[in-house]
Design a protein around this motif. Structure first.
Motif, PDB file in Angstrom:
ATOM      1  N   LEU A   1       0.829  -1.232  -0.049  1.00 25.26           N
ATOM      2  CA  LEU A   1       0.156   0.016   0.062  1.00 25.26           C
ATOM      3  C   LEU A   1       0.817   1.199   0.154  1.00 25.26           C
ATOM      4  O   LEU A   1       1.846   1.488   0.996  1.00 25.26           O
ATOM      5  CB  LEU A   1      -0.934   0.068   1.181  1.00 25.26           C
ATOM      6  CG  LEU A   1      -1.892   1.086   1.502  1.00 25.26           C
ATOM      7  CD1 LEU A   1      -3.143   0.866   0.105  1.00 25.26           C
ATOM      8  CD2 LEU A   1      -2.185   1.468   2.544  1.00 25.26           C
ATOM      9  N   VAL A   2       0.556   2.062  -0.664  1.00 26.78           N
ATOM     10  CA  VAL A   2       1.307   3.301  -1.109  1.00 26.78           C
ATOM     11  C   VAL A   2       0.357   4.364  -1.534  1.00 26.78           C
ATOM     12  O   VAL A   2      -0.553   4.070  -2.276  1.00 26.78           O
ATOM     13  CB  VAL A   2       2.452   3.319  -1.949  1.00 26.78           C
ATOM     14  CG1 VAL A   2       2.121   2.666  -3.593  1.00 26.78           C
ATOM     15  CG2 VAL A   2       3.507   4.382  -2.096  1.00 26.78           C
ATOM     16  N   CYS A   3       0.574   5.565  -1.094  1.00 31.03           N
ATOM     17  CA  CYS A   3      -0.254   6.812  -1.485  1.00 31.03           C
ATOM     18  C   CYS A   3       0.144   7.083  -3.036  1.00 31.03           C
ATOM     19  O   CYS A   3       1.241   7.579  -3.178  1.00 31.03           O
ATOM     20  CB  CYS A   3      -0.178   8.103  -0.781  1.00 31.03           C
ATOM     21  SG  CYS A   3      -0.997   9.256  -1.205  1.00 31.03           S
ATOM     22  N   ALA A   4      -0.265   6.489  -3.985  1.00 32.38           N
ATOM     23  CA  ALA A   4      -0.166   6.587  -5.595  1.00 32.38           C
ATOM     24  C   ALA A   4      -0.310   7.923  -5.886  1.00 32.38           C
ATOM     25  O   ALA A   4       0.180   8.072  -7.160  1.00 32.38           O
ATOM     26  CB  ALA A   4      -0.872   5.563  -6.286  1.00 32.38           C
ATOM     27  N   THR A   5      -1.153   8.934  -5.258  1.00 33.52           N
ATOM     28  CA  THR A   5      -1.451   9.901  -6.072  1.00 33.52           C
ATOM     29  C   THR A   5      -0.428  10.780  -6.517  1.00 33.52           C
ATOM     30  O   THR A   5       0.492  11.022  -5.666  1.00 33.52           O
ATOM     31  CB  THR A   5      -2.606  10.708  -5.132  1.00 33.52           C
ATOM     32  OG1 THR A   5      -3.547  10.016  -4.797  1.00 33.52           O
ATOM     33  CG2 THR A   5      -2.897  12.044  -5.638  1.00 33.52           C
ATOM     34  N   GLY A   6      -0.585  10.992  -7.910  1.00 31.11           N
ATOM     35  CA  GLY A   6       0.579  11.898  -8.402  1.00 31.11           C
ATOM     36  C   GLY A   6       1.781  11.239  -8.574  1.00 31.11           C
ATOM     37  O   GLY A   6       2.907  11.778  -9.113  1.00 31.11           O
ATOM     38  N   LYS A   7       2.005   9.713  -8.611  1.00 28.88           N
ATOM     39  CA  LYS A   7       3.149   9.294  -8.750  1.00 28.88           C
ATOM     40  C   LYS A   7       3.106   8.328 -10.066  1.00 28.88           C
ATOM     41  O   LYS A   7       2.011   7.716 -10.471  1.00 28.88           O
ATOM     42  CB  LYS A   7       3.484   8.356  -7.671  1.00 28.88           C
ATOM     43  CG  LYS A   7       3.843   8.838  -6.338  1.00 28.88           C
ATOM     44  CD  LYS A   7       4.181   8.138  -5.120  1.00 28.88           C
ATOM     45  CE  LYS A   7       4.490   8.735  -3.784  1.00 28.88           C
ATOM     46  NZ  LYS A   7       3.337   9.490  -3.479  1.00 28.88           N
ATOM     47  N   SER A   8       4.180   8.166 -10.810  1.00 24.29           N
ATOM     48  CA  SER A   8       4.278   7.380 -12.006  1.00 24.29           C
ATOM     49  C   SER A   8       4.314   6.057 -11.698  1.00 24.29           C
ATOM     50  O   SER A   8       4.939   5.534 -10.483  1.00 24.29           O
ATOM     51  CB  SER A   8       5.427   8.042 -12.832  1.00 24.29           C
ATOM     52  OG  SER A   8       6.548   7.428 -12.132  1.00 24.29           O
TER      53      SER A   8
END
Length: 167
Positions: free
Chosen positions: A117-124
């Protein structure tokens, strides 16, 4: 039913069942949702977010696992609009990155016993793969703390959308 853009006053005014339902769209931990609903009314969005962080920090591991159940694997087909928005950076990733994410997800789950789980918002896709690779080096206790921090970030983003506050 979708509650996006509800506003704080609208959230505070919802009947209990509807308020819990709206929060479960942010985080699938029933204990988290019920606790936040019990704390209404909130004087500000920030106060609600701070309460959300505090409640999350106190959840037992079983309840954290319930929260994880609401998230697809990074790079897998998103099952909600929120997950699709959050993982938009993976959509255009090269096939090699998508394959590496799938393989990394399996290695992560084998090592830690839960999804990456990772805060994926804005990440490629490349960034998410780099983070995954780095986190595979963590020990289980460290990784559980990192995962809880990432969950709190995701919850804040989703609460902001629920309340119509983009911050």
């Amino acid at each position: 039913m979708t509650y996006d853009g509800l506003g704080l006053a609208g959230f505070d005014a919802l009947p209990e069942t509807a308020a819990v339902e709206s929060l479960l769209a942010c985080c699938t931990s029933p204990a988290w949702a019920r606790s936040l609903v019990a704390g209404r009314p909130y004087p500000s969005v920030e106060a609600l977010c701070e309460a959300a962080d505090a409640v999350l920090a106190e959840l037992d591991e079983e309840e954290i696992d319930r929260a994880l159940d609401g998230h697809p694997r990074i790079g897998a087909r998103p099952d909600t609009a929120a997950s699709a928005r959050e993982q938009a950076g993976v959509a255009g990733a090269a096939d090699t990155v998508r394959v590496a994410l799938a393989e990394g997800n399996l290695a992560y789950e084998e090592k830690f016993g839960h999804i990456y789980l990772v805060c994926a918002t804005g990440k490629s896709g490349d960034e998410l793969l780099e983070l995954l690779t780095a986190r595979l080096g963590n020990d289980p206790e460290t990784e559980r703390r990192v995962m809880r921090t990432e969950l709190a970030k995701i919850n804040r983003i989703r609460l902001g959308r629920l309340l119509g506050d983009p911050a």
